[in-house]
Design a protein around this motif. Structure first.
Motif, mmCIF file in Angstrom:
data_model
loop_
_atom_site.group_PDB
_atom_site.id
_atom_site.type_symbol
_atom_site.label_atom_id
_atom_site.label_comp_id
_atom_site.label_asym_id
_atom_site.label_seq_id
_atom_site.Cartn_x
_atom_site.Cartn_y
_atom_site.Cartn_z
ATOM 1 N N TYR A 13 25.062 29.666 32.058
ATOM 2 C CA TYR A 13 23.607 29.601 32.043
ATOM 3 C C TYR A 13 23.028 30.550 33.093
ATOM 4 O O TYR A 13 22.076 31.290 32.830
ATOM 5 C CB TYR A 13 23.129 28.167 32.291
ATOM 6 N N LEU A 14 23.602 30.551 34.299
ATOM 7 C CA LEU A 14 23.129 31.438 35.357
ATOM 8 C C LEU A 14 23.257 32.901 34.955
ATOM 9 O O LEU A 14 22.358 33.706 35.183
ATOM 10 C CB LEU A 14 23.895 31.180 36.658
ATOM 11 N N ILE A 15 24.370 33.240 34.342
ATOM 12 C CA ILE A 15 24.562 34.622 33.889
ATOM 13 C C ILE A 15 23.524 34.967 32.826
ATOM 14 O O ILE A 15 22.969 36.065 32.823
ATOM 15 C CB ILE A 15 26.001 34.843 33.383
ATOM 16 N N SER A 16 23.215 34.012 31.950
ATOM 17 C CA SER A 16 22.226 34.284 30.902
ATOM 18 C C SER A 16 20.847 34.567 31.488
ATOM 19 O O SER A 16 20.071 35.322 30.910
ATOM 20 C CB SER A 16 22.157 33.123 29.899
ATOM 21 N N LEU A 17 20.524 33.983 32.638
ATOM 22 C CA LEU A 17 19.240 34.249 33.279
ATOM 23 C C LEU A 17 19.126 35.707 33.730
ATOM 24 O O LEU A 17 18.044 36.280 33.745
ATOM 25 C CB LEU A 17 19.048 33.328 34.493
ATOM 26 N N PHE A 18 20.253 36.291 34.101
ATOM 27 C CA PHE A 18 20.249 37.650 34.617
ATOM 28 C C PHE A 18 20.733 38.674 33.595
ATOM 29 O O PHE A 18 20.767 39.856 33.880
ATOM 30 C CB PHE A 18 21.110 37.732 35.890
ATOM 31 N N TYR A 19 21.077 38.226 32.412
ATOM 32 C CA TYR A 19 21.629 39.121 31.404
ATOM 33 C C TYR A 19 20.766 40.364 31.155
ATOM 34 O O TYR A 19 21.287 41.465 31.062
ATOM 35 C CB TYR A 19 21.885 38.370 30.088
ATOM 36 N N PRO A 20 19.437 40.221 31.079
ATOM 37 C CA PRO A 20 18.625 41.420 30.825
ATOM 38 C C PRO A 20 18.737 42.476 31.931
ATOM 39 O O PRO A 20 18.450 43.640 31.711
ATOM 40 C CB PRO A 20 17.191 40.877 30.762
ATOM 41 N N PHE A 21 19.151 42.067 33.129
ATOM 42 C CA PHE A 21 19.207 42.993 34.260
ATOM 43 C C PHE A 21 20.606 43.530 34.523
ATOM 44 O O PHE A 21 20.797 44.394 35.362
ATOM 45 C CB PHE A 21 18.692 42.299 35.516
ATOM 46 N N ILE A 22 21.587 43.004 33.808
ATOM 47 C CA ILE A 22 22.971 43.411 34.021
ATOM 48 C C ILE A 22 23.192 44.772 33.367
ATOM 49 O O ILE A 22 22.894 44.978 32.207
ATOM 50 C CB ILE A 22 23.949 42.356 33.458
ATOM 51 N N SER A 23 23.711 45.692 34.154
ATOM 52 C CA SER A 23 23.994 47.024 33.616
ATOM 53 C C SER A 23 25.092 47.660 34.457
ATOM 54 O O SER A 23 25.496 47.133 35.476
ATOM 55 C CB SER A 23 22.737 47.895 33.634
ATOM 56 N N LYS A 24 25.538 48.806 34.018
ATOM 57 C CA LYS A 24 26.545 49.532 34.782
ATOM 58 C C LYS A 24 25.886 50.357 35.886
ATOM 59 O O LYS A 24 26.556 50.929 36.716
ATOM 60 C CB LYS A 24 27.363 50.427 33.856
ATOM 61 N N THR A 67 16.261 31.635 43.455
ATOM 62 C CA THR A 67 16.520 32.831 42.644
ATOM 63 C C THR A 67 17.463 33.763 43.393
ATOM 64 O O THR A 67 18.352 34.375 42.787
ATOM 65 C CB THR A 67 15.199 33.554 42.314
ATOM 66 N N GLY A 68 17.286 33.862 44.705
ATOM 67 C CA GLY A 68 18.200 34.665 45.519
ATOM 68 C C GLY A 68 19.629 34.159 45.434
ATOM 69 O O GLY A 68 20.575 34.940 45.333
ATOM 70 N N LEU A 69 19.786 32.838 45.448
ATOM 71 C CA LEU A 69 21.133 32.256 45.313
ATOM 72 C C LEU A 69 21.764 32.629 43.973
ATOM 73 O O LEU A 69 22.948 32.959 43.901
ATOM 74 C CB LEU A 69 21.072 30.734 45.433
ATOM 75 N N ARG A 70 20.974 32.595 42.914
ATOM 76 C CA ARG A 70 21.493 32.972 41.594
ATOM 77 C C ARG A 70 21.920 34.434 41.578
ATOM 78 O O ARG A 70 22.970 34.779 41.038
ATOM 79 C CB ARG A 70 20.434 32.728 40.519
ATOM 80 N N ALA A 71 21.109 35.286 42.186
ATOM 81 C CA ALA A 71 21.432 36.715 42.209
ATOM 82 C C ALA A 71 22.702 36.972 43.016
ATOM 83 O O ALA A 71 23.521 37.809 42.633
ATOM 84 C CB ALA A 71 20.267 37.508 42.780
ATOM 85 N N VAL A 72 22.902 36.254 44.110
ATOM 86 C CA VAL A 72 24.126 36.403 44.904
ATOM 87 C C VAL A 72 25.339 36.036 44.049
ATOM 88 O O VAL A 72 26.364 36.725 44.070
ATOM 89 C CB VAL A 72 24.075 35.539 46.183
ATOM 90 N N PHE A 73 25.208 34.970 43.270
ATOM 91 C CA PHE A 73 26.313 34.554 42.407
ATOM 92 C C PHE A 73 26.633 35.636 41.375
ATOM 93 O O PHE A 73 27.783 36.029 41.197
ATOM 94 C CB PHE A 73 25.977 33.229 41.712
ATOM 95 N N VAL A 74 25.589 36.131 40.684
ATOM 96 C CA VAL A 74 25.802 37.145 39.651
ATOM 97 C C VAL A 74 26.343 38.431 40.277
ATOM 98 O O VAL A 74 27.237 39.075 39.726
ATOM 99 C CB VAL A 74 24.502 37.398 38.853
ATOM 100 N N ARG A 75 25.859 38.766 41.456
ATOM 101 C CA ARG A 75 26.359 39.962 42.144
ATOM 102 C C ARG A 75 27.820 39.782 42.555
ATOM 103 O O ARG A 75 28.600 40.728 42.513
ATOM 104 C CB ARG A 75 25.483 40.273 43.355
ATOM 105 N N SER A 76 28.198 38.560 42.931
ATOM 106 C CA SER A 76 29.593 38.306 43.322
ATOM 107 C C SER A 76 30.559 38.489 42.147
ATOM 108 O O SER A 76 31.750 38.727 42.342
ATOM 109 C CB SER A 76 29.748 36.899 43.906
#
Length: 136
Positions: free
Chosen positions: A6-17, A30-39
Motif C-alpha cells: 500500500y505504501l509503495i502504491s502511494l508513491f508509485y506515480p513518483f517512482i522512476s529511474k 508522509t516523510g516516513l513513507r518517503a524514507v521507506f520507499v527510498r530505502s
C-alpha cells in the motif's frame, strides 16, 4: 506485507529511474513513507520534510516515532519556533531545522478604523483557539 505494498502504491506515480533533486514531503508521516520507499531504492534525491503542527506536537505517536525520519533526511522545515522546540525535544538535530513561518507580517497592514467608533478595530482570524496557534 499488504501495508508495505500500500505504501509503495502511494508513491508509485513518483517512482522512476531518474534522480530527483529534492523530495519535499509535507507532514511528518508522509516523510516516513518517503524514507521507506527510498530505502527500497525506488526514490533517489535529497529529502526534506515540512512540519506544520499536529505531526510533531501529538505525543501519542511515541518517543521514537520519527527516529527513522530524522536519521535519513537532509533538512526539516518548521513553521514556528514552537514547532522547532517540539522537534528538538523529539530528537531532531537542531542544525537540520529551518524555521519558515507561513503567516503574514501584521505590521504590513494598516488597520481600518470605522468613522463611527475611533477606538474600535475589527479583526478576523481563522484558526483553532489553541495555545500553539499563538492567540494567547
Amino acid at each position: 506485507m499488504i501495508r508495505r505494498l500500500y505504501l509503495i502504491s502511494l508513491f508509485y506515480p513518483f517512482i522512476s529511474k531518474n534522480k530527483y533533486d529534492i523530495i519535499h514531503c509535507h507532514f511528518g508521516p508522509t516523510g516516513l513513507r518517503a524514507v521507506f520507499v527510498r530505502s527500497l531504492g525506488l526514490l533517489d534525491g535529497k529529502m526534506l520534510t515540512t512540519f506544520y503542527g499536529y505531526d510533531i506536537t501529538h505525543r501519542a505517536m511515541g518517543e521514537n516515532y520519527y527516529q527513522n525520519l530524522f536519521s535519513n533526511s537532509d533538512i526539516f522545515i518548521v513553521i514556528s519556533n514552537f514547532i522547532r522546540e517540539n522537534a528538538i525535544s523529539a530528537g531532531f538535530d537542531k542544525n537540520k531545522i529551518v524555521v519558515l513561518p507561513i503567516g503574514v507580517n501584521p505590521g504590513e497592514f494598516i488597520p481600518y478604523k470605522q468613522k463611527t467608533d475611533k477606538n474600535c478595530i475589527r479583526l478576523l482570524r481563522v484558526a483553532r483557539l489553541v495555545e500553539k496557534k499563538g492567540l494567547y
